[in-house]
Design an enzyme around this catalytic site. Structure first.
Site, PDB file in Angstrom:
ATOM      1  N   ASP A 114       0.860  -1.188   0.000  1.00 52.97           N
ATOM      2  CA  ASP A 114       0.000   0.000   0.000  1.00 52.97           C
ATOM      3  C   ASP A 114       0.900   1.243   0.000  1.00 52.97           C
ATOM      4  OD1 ASP A 114      -2.226   1.635   0.190  1.00 52.97           O
ATOM      5  OD2 ASP A 114      -2.488   1.355   2.332  1.00 52.97           O
ATOM      6  N   ASP A 170      -7.208  -8.738   7.178  1.00 51.57           N
ATOM      7  CA  ASP A 170      -8.230  -8.574   8.207  1.00 51.57           C
ATOM      8  C   ASP A 170      -8.729  -7.153   8.335  1.00 51.57           C
ATOM      9  OD1 ASP A 170      -5.804  -7.467   9.377  1.00 51.57           O
ATOM     10  OD2 ASP A 170      -6.914  -7.424  11.261  1.00 51.57           O
TER      11      ASP A 170
HETATM   12  P1  5GP Z   1       1.973  -0.314   3.763  1.00 48.28           P
HETATM   13  O1  5GP Z   1       3.019  -0.364   4.845  1.00 48.28           O
HETATM   14  O2  5GP Z   1       2.467  -0.676   2.391  1.00 48.28           O
HETATM   15  O3  5GP Z   1       1.178   0.961   3.783  1.00 48.28           O
HETATM   16  O4  5GP Z   1       0.866  -1.320   4.162  1.00 48.28           O
HETATM   17  C1  5GP Z   1       1.100  -2.626   4.165  1.00 48.28           C
HETATM   18  C2  5GP Z   1       0.331  -3.294   5.273  1.00 48.28           C
HETATM   19  O5  5GP Z   1      -0.880  -2.601   5.615  1.00 48.28           O
HETATM   20  C3  5GP Z   1      -0.045  -4.648   4.775  1.00 48.28           C
HETATM   21  O6  5GP Z   1       0.889  -5.594   5.207  1.00 48.28           O
HETATM   22  C4  5GP Z   1      -1.408  -4.852   5.392  1.00 48.28           C
HETATM   23  O7  5GP Z   1      -1.241  -5.501   6.609  1.00 48.28           O
HETATM   24  C5  5GP Z   1      -1.965  -3.472   5.630  1.00 48.28           C
HETATM   25  N1  5GP Z   1      -2.912  -3.072   4.555  1.00 48.28           N
HETATM   26  C6  5GP Z   1      -2.709  -2.191   3.542  1.00 48.28           C
HETATM   27  N2  5GP Z   1      -3.794  -2.094   2.757  1.00 48.28           N
HETATM   28  C7  5GP Z   1      -4.718  -2.936   3.277  1.00 48.28           C
HETATM   29  C8  5GP Z   1      -6.054  -3.292   2.901  1.00 48.28           C
HETATM   30  O8  5GP Z   1      -6.657  -2.829   1.912  1.00 48.28           O
HETATM   31  N3  5GP Z   1      -6.675  -4.205   3.688  1.00 48.28           N
HETATM   32  C9  5GP Z   1      -6.083  -4.758   4.784  1.00 48.28           C
HETATM   33  N4  5GP Z   1      -6.783  -5.647   5.470  1.00 48.28           N
HETATM   34  N5  5GP Z   1      -4.821  -4.459   5.166  1.00 48.28           N
HETATM   35  C10 5GP Z   1      -4.149  -3.549   4.423  1.00 48.28           C
END
Ligand code: 5GP
Ligand code: MG
Length: 186
Positions: A114, A170
């Site tokens: 994300d 989740d």
């Molecule tokens: P980042 O650090 O890239 O922003 O986010 C990664 C983490 O955020 C992922 O490992 C996940 O746990 C959580 N995450 C990001 N987007 C989503 C989403 O749409 N749904 C869920 N359930 N978790 C997300």
């Protein structure tokens, strides 16, 4: 209590996930085997999978069974979406990195890319441990969302910028057991 009412839409059906996980497993195993074949004589090659808990648990469980190669599995616990939040709150390491990564071929696996904070943090830490190679695999990616430069070698599906659950992902600990990727009804 049935789950289905809690979802606004299904984004990726169970069968499509299975097909894609199979393809990824075949490709990754082939690439890792190529790295192993290039190991200098006298060195013992090791493959280490580092799975980011808890979101990657279902994906990793399926993916490793599509990879008929000798490997070790290690887990790291990281949280960025504590409890009922749907916005990233920054990365918190909840466990230490596995040791003895030096000289290993590492495959880092997460559920979704994300903002990129989680993988960026982990990639930096793993690099510092001097693996022979480091590759990254995510099941899902939200294109255009990454604030940090993270380019996984393997991506299951690019998805729109929606909060998704299921297949390990989740909301407040719920819906990880849903077999498809679904958009949560808000
Ligand atoms: P980042 O650090 O890239 O922003 O986010 C990664 C983490 O955020 C992922 O490992 C996940 O746990 C959580 N995450 C990001 N987007 C989503 C989403 O749409 N749904 C869920 N359930 N978790 C997300
Ligand atoms: Mg996660």
């Amino acid at each position: 209590m049935a789950l289905a009412n809690d979802f606004a839409a299904t984004l990726v059906e169970k069968d499509r996930i299975a097909q894609r996980v199979h393809e990824l497993g075949v490709q990754i195993a082939k690439d890792l085997q190529r790295s192993i074949a290039a190991t200098p004589p006298g060195q013992e090659p090791h493959i280490v999978i580092i799975a980011v808990m808890t979101g990657a648990m279902v994906f990793v469980a399926d993916l490793i069974r599509e990879m008929p190669i000798k490997l070790r599995i290690e887990l790291v616990a990281v949280s960025s979406y504590p409890g009922t939040s749907v916005e990233s709150k920054g990365v918190k390491m909840k466990s230490a990195l596995p040791d003895n990564l030096a000289g290993s071929h590492v495959l880092l696996i997460d559920d979704i890319l994300d903002s990129g904070q989680t993988l960026h943090t982990l990639i930096d830490l793993i690099h510092a441990a001097k693996p022979a190679t480091l590759r990254t695999c995510v099941l899902l990616r939200k294109p255009g969302k990454a604030k940090l430069p993270v380019n996984p070698e393997y991506v299951g599906f690019d998805i729109p910028d929606e909060f998704v659950v299921g297949y390990g992902l989740d909301y407040d600990g719920l819906y990880r057991n849903h077999p498809a990727i679904a958009i949560l009804r808000r």
